[in-house]
Design a protein around this motif. Structure first.
Motif: not given
Length: 464
Positions: A358-378
């Motif tokens: 649902p959110n490309f920015i969040d997914l990119s943050k998780v891929a970059a291993n940013k602290t506290g990042a989470a990517a939603a599922s749909w």
């Protein structure tokens, strides 16, 4: 800095207008705006009671079932073709945050990913227990548990970073051809294995399939035991020095139509020369073609375009494997990943199950291993309408975040139904970065791998 001239300004406006025309829905729904998703939602069920992640705690993290990409049913049929069992095969790569040829980075290709087998039991559904069928798999493979598949005779020093996976059905207990896309360090290949119901936790290596036409393979759809469609998601990849950091992102975000779908026919194993007998470009100029799936009749091929946030449905000629006509383009409220045609539980017409981000920015943050990042599922189902009619302005109204809140209407020939949603915050019980959705048409059991999820496979057994 000099101001733009009137002609330059006009060209810029035209370019930006074209980009918005092609990718406006993606920018709006997946980049500019962020929805508030629940911890978890499963259609016709209770997320808290019916859904769990499966990962064997005995395995160390680098060998565990996490960071999973694709999944497929391995259909075990009798001699008449009736399905007796549908265990799930999952591709996982715990080292994905250090080696990802699609999103980056490309730091460390050493740790191998793996294949897993999950055998699901038959739950009680709609007040009735699913009829027990003869067991085909080896009896020592316990149900409701993830089992790592050993890669027998796999070459030493050969990388294994699995992405797309497809397996041909087994008939009357015979072995099946299993194909896995491998994003190895030097180039992406397709690995062929043989899998037997008698030894389902042992995939015997057959060969590595490679060609210059495999620029960026992502997903597979088998047409015979020895032939398949394969999507190539980018023309410019992360492997390119210097420009690989920038141009693939531009190709993705601006929906440049540089991807393509090929059809490949293989030579018999052991043949001298190339393992590829025939290669055809089935469809050129597709923006970021990701997942692909063939319907049961073999006359439709669905391709997810991540850049357009659409599923493109093509008419297929089974005699030639050509894709002569685009029949429909289904707009989605998220960036789609893998897709699967599946039998409907209420209709004779197949549905298409689509998972995505649902959110490309969040997914990119998780891929970059940013602290506290989470990517939603749909995950949604594309449900054909009984009769072609007008697009509806009210649809998918039971979901916590309705597809209707992102899209003004559904289609004249289809509608959308949300099957699964989650905030992706694992510390709160969520499940993130959904890549695939599988639903068993008999039991209703539902499976979702997560691209960066620590518990790599979500299994839901809806009770309603």
């Amino acid at each position: 800095m000099a101001l733009l001239s009137r002609s330059q300004f006009t060209r810029l406006i035209l370019v930006l207008g074209l980009i918005w025309y092609r990718s406006g829905a993606l920018f709006k729904n997946c980049i500019l705006y962020k929805s508030s998703f629940p911890t978890g939602y499963i259609a016709n069920g209770d997320y808290a009671k019916d859904c769990n992640t499966v990962r064997d705690p005995e395995h160390e993290r680098h060998e565990s079932l996490n960071s999973c990409e694709d999944s497929t049913f391995w259909e075990l049929r009798d001699a008449e073709g009736r399905v007796l069992e549908r265990p799930v095969i999952v591709t996982c790569d715990p080292g994905r945050k250090a080696w990802n040829t699609v999103m980056g980075p490309l730091r460390n290709p050493e740790p191998r990913g793996g294949l897993w087998l999950y055998v699901h039991g038959a739950p009680t559904t709609t007040g009735r227990r699913v009829a027990t069928k003869p067991r085909v798999l080896a009896p020592d493979v316990a149900p409701n548990k993830a089992h790592r598949i050993v890669l027998k005779d796999y070459p030493e020093g050969h990388d294994f970073h699995p992405l797309g996976v497809e397996v041909w059905p087994s008939y009357a207990g015979n072995s099946s051809n299993l194909y896995v896309i491998n994003h190895a360090r030097k180039r992406t290949t397709i690995e062929q294995f043989v899998l037997s119901p008698e030894r389902p936790l042992e995939a015997e290596y057959v060969r590595t399939i490679s060609t210059p036409y495999f620029v960026s393979p992502n997903a597979l759809a088998l047409t015979t035991p020895d032939a398949f469609y394969v999507s190539n998601d980018h023309l410019i990849t992360r492997r390119w020095p210097i420009i690989g950091y920038v141009l693939p992102v531009i190709e993705s975000v601006f929906a440049l139509p540089l991807g393509f779908v090929s059809h490949v026919t293989l030579t018999p194993p052991g043949s001298s020369g190339s393992s590829i007998s025939k290669h055809n470009f089935a469809k050129l100029f597709v923006p970021f073609p990701n997942g692909i799936s063939l319907n049961a009749l073999g006359n439709r091929l669905a391709v997810s375009s991540s850049s357009l946030a659409q599923v493109l449905i093509y008419k297929r000629d089974p005699a030639t494997d050509a894709l002569p006509q685009l029949i429909n383009a289904v707009q989605l409220p998220f960036t789609p990943d893998n897709i699967h045609y599946t039998e409907s539980r209420i209709s004779p017409v197949e549905e298409i199950i689509v998972a995505g981000h649902p959110n490309f920015i969040d997914l990119s943050k998780v891929a970059a291993n940013k602290t506290g990042a989470a990517a939603a599922s749909w995950v949604v189902a594309i449900v054909p309408k009984k009769e072609n009619g007008k697009p509806e302005t009210a649809f998918d109204l039971e979901a916590p975040v309705s597809a209707n809140s992102k899209l003004p209407t559904d289609g004249a020939r289809w509608t959308l139904q949300t099957l699964f949603q989650s905030s992706g915050v694992e510390s709160e019980g969520g499940f993130g970065a959904s890549t695939t959705g599988l639903r068993d048409p008999e039991t209703g059991n539902f499976f979702v791998p997560g691209l960066y999820a620590e518990g790599g496979l979500m299994v839901c057994k809806p009770s309603n």
